[in-house]
Write an enzyme that holds these catalytic residues in place. Structure first.
Site, PDB file in Angstrom:
ATOM      1  N   LYS A  52     -32.280   1.922  23.039  1.00  0.00           N
ATOM      2  CA  LYS A  52     -33.651   2.064  23.548  1.00  0.00           C
ATOM      3  C   LYS A  52     -33.696   2.526  24.997  1.00  0.00           C
ATOM      4  CE  LYS A  52     -36.421  -0.667  20.448  1.00  0.00           C
ATOM      5  NZ  LYS A  52     -35.488  -1.331  19.518  1.00  0.00           N
TER       6      LYS A  52
ATOM      7  N   GLU B 183     -45.584  -1.139  25.073  1.00  0.00           N
ATOM      8  CA  GLU B 183     -45.782  -2.201  24.090  1.00  0.00           C
ATOM      9  C   GLU B 183     -44.405  -2.716  23.709  1.00  0.00           C
ATOM     10  OE1 GLU B 183     -45.424   0.934  23.238  1.00  0.00           O
ATOM     11  OE2 GLU B 183     -43.806   0.662  21.784  1.00  0.00           O
TER      12      GLU B 183
ATOM     13  N   SER C 164     -26.636   0.670  16.610  1.00  0.00           N
ATOM     14  CA  SER C 164     -27.736   0.882  17.556  1.00  0.00           C
ATOM     15  C   SER C 164     -27.791  -0.131  18.685  1.00  0.00           C
ATOM     16  CB  SER C 164     -29.068   0.901  16.807  1.00  0.00           C
ATOM     17  OG  SER C 164     -29.213  -0.266  16.015  1.00  0.00           O
TER      18      SER C 164
HETATM   19  C1  PLP Z   1     -35.544  -1.378  18.190  1.00  0.00           C
HETATM   20  C2  PLP Z   1     -34.238  -1.317  17.548  1.00  0.00           C
HETATM   21  C3  PLP Z   1     -34.037  -0.584  16.358  1.00  0.00           C
HETATM   22  C4  PLP Z   1     -35.140   0.091  15.597  1.00  0.00           C
HETATM   23  O1  PLP Z   1     -35.788   1.114  16.273  1.00  0.00           O
HETATM   24  P1  PLP Z   1     -35.584   2.665  15.892  1.00  0.00           P
HETATM   25  O2  PLP Z   1     -36.665   3.334  16.646  1.00  0.00           O
HETATM   26  O3  PLP Z   1     -35.726   2.790  14.414  1.00  0.00           O
HETATM   27  O4  PLP Z   1     -34.233   3.039  16.346  1.00  0.00           O
HETATM   28  C5  PLP Z   1     -32.746  -0.517  15.843  1.00  0.00           C
HETATM   29  N1  PLP Z   1     -31.713  -1.144  16.432  1.00  0.00           N
HETATM   30  C6  PLP Z   1     -31.869  -1.851  17.576  1.00  0.00           C
HETATM   31  C7  PLP Z   1     -30.686  -2.527  18.164  1.00  0.00           C
HETATM   32  C8  PLP Z   1     -33.128  -1.970  18.164  1.00  0.00           C
HETATM   33  O5  PLP Z   1     -33.274  -2.695  19.282  1.00  0.00           O
END
Ligand code: PLP
Length: 409
Positions: A107, A129, A395
């Protein structure tokens, strides 16, 4: 109702996407996307669109963003050969480690890029948000770094559920505003953030957290997240001498997935698999698998796939991972599904938890519950397909999920 396209139309849309022609002038990805916003917001969105066009093509801006990504976010993030998972699954598994990025997830790539844009626009404050608080923390950190005050709207229910992230935002200097309207969670927080942007569209900048919302956000967020896929492509080539056969990412709004996938779209031989949250079952309200079970509609300024009932009421969703718990999905994913370039599957809460434990034990890496969905999707895929070279977008890291994990243990 589903969007029906002929083979010819699908091929033409893929060609236009690969040629950089989508989103089009109206901000559409084929049938999806666009800009469904109140008249009062249109000038702000048009200003944002013009600024995005200008700065993303400005070598000085791109160089500054690159320096900050390298020296403050910690990019490039590593690509790890997952030897333990490879042995267990009978495949060659590589992890793209966004968990190693500053604040613990992908993010920050988006938050930093947009905070730098906000400064260029001369904004006096940034509005954001947040649901689980991850985007709020990334935005608070990026705004502190860039030197702009930051206000984060967060549903009252989420504030209670996510106390540690509320404290982190406060430490980083952000003002957290409790939203008591609507469902008092992420959906209401987005509505409230838009409302406050309308009140002062010149002085404030709305920093949206995923590849959703009205044009140009899905495009802007994708561009800021493709650093993941560009790095992974180079790293795969350096480590293995070629491209992956298949790449996996989890899908909430779709930002980490589009960031990983986009630089591989032209590589026909690279299969791409998005993994949604299958929750605790296939019934409405039991999951957040928008592309698997949703239908087209408008949410938060954008025409895409949605989870809603026959009266058009947006459904409550469920996932063990807060970051995937959203009833919509980015319009580019809706297009990629419709034209068949990306395959979308889902993993249940239980499958994600099992994959999380397996990754901890085999690799010494605690992934976020969101990312564990990508791992679970990859594992299931490995069982059905011959041994292959797999790239998995990790992610984020799972430290934030410890309260949930401890409760379930
Ligand atoms: C917020 C988040 C997501 C989901 O958001 P996307 O916009 O679909 O990437 C996925 N993995 C993590 C670790 C997150 O914090």
């Amino acid at each position: 109702m589903q969007v029906e396209l002929s083979d010819l139309e699908r091929k033409a849309l893929l060609t236009r996407l690969l040629g950089g022609k989508l989103p089009d002038q109206q901000g559409r990805f084929g049938p999806f996307g666009g800009r469904y916003a109140p008249e009062t917001l249109m000038p702000a969105l048009e200003r944002l669109e013009a600024g995005v066009k200008q700065y993303l093509a400005d070598p000085k801006f791109i160089a500054e963003l690159g320096r900050e990504l390298d020296t403050w976010v910690g990019r490039p993030t590593p690509l790890t050969h997952a030897r333990g998972l490879s042995a267990r699954w009978g495949a060659e598994v590589y992890l793209k480690r966004e968990d190693m990025a500053h604040t613990g997830a992908h993010k920050i790539n988006n938050a930093l890029g947009q905070a730098l844009l906000a400064r260029k626009f001369g904004a006096k404050q940034v509005i954001a948000e947040t649901g689980a608080g991850q985007h709020g923390v990334a935005t608070a950190a990026a705004c502190a770094r860039v030197g702009i005050p930051c206000v984060v709207y967060m549903g009252a229910v989420d504030i209670e559920r996510q106390a540690p992230n509320v404290d982190r935002m406060a430490q980083l200097g952000a003002k957290v505003v409790a939203v008591e309207s609507g469902d008092r969670t992420l959906r209401a927080a987005i509505d409230e953030a838009f409302r406050n942007w309308v009140a002062d569209p010149e002085g404030s900048y709305y920093l949206l957290g995923s590849a959703v919302g009205p044009h140009p956000y899905p495009y802007l967020v994708r561009e800021l997240q493709t650093v993941i896929g560009h790095e992974a492509r180079k790293q795969m080539a350096a480590m293995t001498g070629g491209l992956p056969d298949v790449a996996f990412a989890c899908i909430g709004g779709g930002s980490n997935a589009i960031g990983l996938f986009h630089p591989f779209l032209a590589d026909e031989k690279v299969q791409l698999v998005g993994v949604e949250a299958g929750g605790r079952g296939t019934g409405l309200g039991e999951n957040s698998a928008t592309l698997a079970t949703g239908t087209p509609g408008v949410l938060h300024g954008c025409y895409s796939m949605l989870l809603h009932d026959e009266h058009g009421q947006v459904q409550e969703t469920h996932s063990v991972s807060a970051g995937l718990d959203y009833p919509g999905v980015g319009p580019e994913h809706a297009l990629l599904k419709t034209i068949g370039r990306v395959t979308y599957t889902s993993a249940t809460d239980q499958e994600a938890l099992a994959a999380l434990q397996e990754c901890c034990a085999a690799e010494g890496v605690l992934p976020a519950l969101e990312s564990a969905h990508a791992l679970a999707g990859a594992k299931a895929w490995a069982q059905e397909n011959p041994a292959k070279r797999m790239l998995i977008g990790l992610s984020g890291r799972g430290d934030k999920d410890m309260p949930t994990l401890s409760k379930l243990a």
